[in-house]
Scaffold this active site. Structure first.
Site, mmCIF file in Angstrom:
data_model
loop_
_atom_site.group_PDB
_atom_site.id
_atom_site.type_symbol
_atom_site.label_atom_id
_atom_site.label_comp_id
_atom_site.label_asym_id
_atom_site.label_seq_id
_atom_site.Cartn_x
_atom_site.Cartn_y
_atom_site.Cartn_z
ATOM 1 C CB SER A 75 -28.030 13.035 -69.066
ATOM 2 O OG SER A 75 -27.262 12.780 -67.901
ATOM 3 C CG HIS B 193 -30.692 10.670 -65.793
ATOM 4 N ND1 HIS B 193 -30.048 9.454 -65.822
ATOM 5 C CD2 HIS B 193 -29.802 11.583 -66.269
ATOM 6 C CE1 HIS B 193 -28.824 9.623 -66.310
ATOM 7 N NE2 HIS B 193 -28.649 10.901 -66.586
#
Length: 310
Positions: free
Chosen positions: A67, A291
């Site tokens: 990711s 993230h």
């Protein structure tokens, strides 16, 4: 030393030698200047032309990773199942190069197993490689040691016990270093992936991309945003650095090149305000929680391109 070098020549002889040497040097320089003026080309420009041609050669690029490579939550998402963005660092690297072909196989949640095995509906990532692939970026390893689980535990324990380092303590019971052991266990898995890449694409230059700084060194003023306990910020930072060090070592040992995404991201962690941070502290319109957002991917792309051109 030669025996003659131990006894200086007479002064008159030295003067004659100096005059002769100057004359020869002048004639040689004049001859070289005339030869250069009449010569159509020299070796140095030819070498520069060759280097330029190599840089401009068509690139066959494959991106592999999890990711932190795919860019979940960053608009626009091109593959919802894999959390893949059109503005992730592989897409930015591809846009900056003379790409003849580009395959982005990155997928959120991937670990080293998914390089050779399917991940849900996503095929094994290494299937995107071809014998003529010339560039591969690989961002993997975090999910092998369950980095999302570590983050979740640190947040939960930080809410229950905001002082001290309860998350670190839970992973170091009885003097063990559970996360360190997971990193050590992941090293041969990363090595195996690099060996498989080399076998499938022997011409490829392989860039192993590290992970950016998620939290600051000192997060005591950050708890309203990232509710770690005070002492767990530094511990988590150190585990991230240990992971990146392992990735750099595996890259060097397998003919790859490490891309440092951590150093440029210091000061842009999840604790910083919007517009400064490159890591989102929770799910936002910019990216998935914990993230990299688009600015973070831009930084990683810049680091990868600098490594390629270095």
């Amino acid at each position: 030393m030669h025996p003659a070098d131990r006894h200086p020549a007479p002064a008159a002889h030295r003067r004659r030698t100096a005059v002769t040497t100057l004359a020869v040097t002048a004639v040689t320089a004049a001859t070289a200047l005339l030869a250069t003026a009449g010569a159509p080309a020299t070796a140095a420009p030819a070498a520069r032309t060759s280097d330029r041609a190599a840089r401009d050669a068509p690139v066959h690029y494959v991106a592999l990773g999890d990711s932190f490579s795919s860019g979940p939550g960053i608009p626009e998402q091109t593959d919802a199942a894999c959390g893949r963005s059109s503005r992730n660092y592989p897409a930015l690297v591809a846009a900056a190069l003379p790409v003849a072909s580009f395959a982005d196989a990155t997928c959120a949640g991937a670990d080293t197993r998914h390089m050779t095995a399917a991940q849900g509906s996503a095929p094994p990532q290494l299937d995107a490689l071809r014998p003529d692939t010339t560039l591969v970026t690989l961002g993997i390893g975090g999910n092998d040691l369950d980095l999302p689980g570590v983050l979740t535990r640190c947040v939960l324990l930080g809410k229950l016990a905001p002082l001290g380092a309860p998350c670190k303590r839970s992973y170091t019971l009885l003097g063990t270093d559970e996360i360190g052991a997971r990193i050590d266990a992941t090293a041969p898995k990363v090595a195996a992936v690099l060996a498989a890449i080399q076998a499938r694409s022997p011409q490829a230059r392989v860039l192993v991309v590290g992970y950016p700084a998620i939290v600051p060194d000192d997060g005591t003023s950050c708890r309203p945003v990232v509710p770690f306990a005070d002492g767990d910020f530094a511990w988590f930072r150190d585990k991230q650095k240990q992971l990146n060090t392992m990735l750099a070592q595996q890259a060097a040992g397998r003919g790859g090149t490490y891309v440092d995404a951590y150093a440029p991201s210091v000061g842009h962690d999840a604790c910083k305000p919007q517009g400064v941070r490159w890591i989102e502290p929770e799910e936002t319109a910019e990216a998935a929680g914990f993230h990299s957002n688009a600015a973070g991917h831009r930084s990683t792309a810049d680091a990868a391109l600098a490594t390629l051109n270095g």
